[in-house]
Design an enzyme around this catalytic site. Structure first.
Site, short mmCIF file in Angstrom:
data_model
loop_
_atom_site.label_atom_id
_atom_site.label_comp_id
_atom_site.label_asym_id
_atom_site.label_seq_id
_atom_site.Cartn_x
_atom_site.Cartn_y
_atom_site.Cartn_z
N SER A 1 28.25 56.88 44.48
CA SER A 1 27.99 57.36 43.12
C SER A 1 27.37 56.25 42.31
CB SER A 1 29.32 57.79 42.47
OG SER A 1 29.16 58.03 41.10
N TYR B 1 38.05 55.68 40.23
CA TYR B 1 36.86 56.26 40.88
C TYR B 1 35.75 55.23 40.99
CZ TYR B 1 33.19 59.65 41.93
OH TYR B 1 32.16 60.34 42.53
#
Length: 257
Positions: free
Chosen positions: A148, A161
């Site tokens: 990501s 995350y």
């Protein structure tokens, strides 16, 4: 040696399900779909297109157990049965948004187990289990980690995350260096897939601005129509997997060509 193998985590929804459905549309493929709640229609969909799909019900929060299942299965396969073998680590968890000091320990631990520990342990089992396969000598053993942009740009309110994805990028770099020392290296890439219209985006847009200052940016992305559909994103990721230069750049982004 004609069948192509893919092991795909998080295959039951979102980007994972879209990649699963697209990948088995080419005949002669075997998909192992790893998820806590498998998609009931994947096996029939694969069969309609001349491929196969097996679903493994696994909770990646127990990464050692998942890795043992993979190791045992790989050890039982003939070394020359697959023309190619790919591990696609796609599963991830976004813990509740907010500062780390307000986060529950179990939520932080789960995000890191699913997002980083599981990909690392599955990669280790996969590389070990395919070490003497014909596909390794043919240069057709690959690992693709779905990363990501948040692994490369920190964001307040999502420390676990961000940390998991940053760790994924860096362990990919390290494994690429390790594999380069082998006579028949596997190829590995950590790929950011762009901004995708998934349940995770819904969670980001629903965040409390008081503890998640970037909320408005995600609302604006949706309003401006800048989110890829899961199908479009799946096409881009699978196209990257098929690139002749896959692995030359171990950390990459689909938006950078």
């Amino acid at each position: 040696m004609t069948e192509h193998l893919m092991l795909l985590t998080g295959a039951s929804r979102g980007l994972g399900l879209a990649m699963a459905r697209q990948w088995v549309q080419t005949p002669g493929r075997l998909l192992i779909a790893l998820a806590r709640h498998p998609d009931a229609g994947l096996a029939d969909w694969a069969q309609q297109h001349g491929s196969r799909c097996l679903s493994w019900v696994l909770d990646l929060a127990d990464a050692p157990a998942a890795a043992r299942v993979l190791s045992d299965w790989l050890a039982a396969q003939p070394t020359d049965v697959f023309a190619s073998a790919t591990l696609l680590n796609n599963a991830g968890v976004l813990s509740p948004l907010g500062p780390i000091g307000a986060s529950r320990a179990a939520e932080l631990s789960n995000a890191l187990r699913v997002g980083l520990e599981a990909p690392m342990l599955l990669t280790a089992a996969f590389l070990r289990g395919t070490g003497d396969w014909s596909a390794r000598r043919a240069g057709t053993v690959k690992v693709l980690n779905v990363s990501s942009g948040l692994g490369r740009r920190a964001m307040a309110g999502s420390a676990a995350y961000c940390a998991a994805k940053a760790g994924m990028d860096h362990y990919t770099r390290a494994v690429a260096l390790e594999e380069a020392q082998h006579p028949h290296p596997a190829r590995i890439v950590s790929l950011a897939p762009g901004v995708i219209d998934t349940d995770m985006q819904v969670q980001l847009r629903a965040g409390d601005p008081a503890v998640f200052p970037d909320r408005l940016r995600f609302v604006q992305l949706k309003d401006a129509g800048l989110l890829d559909s899961t199908e479009a994103a799946a096409t881009k990721v699978l196209a990257w997997l098929d690139r002749a230069d896959f692995g030359a750049q171990p950390v990459a982004d689909v938006r950078e060509g």
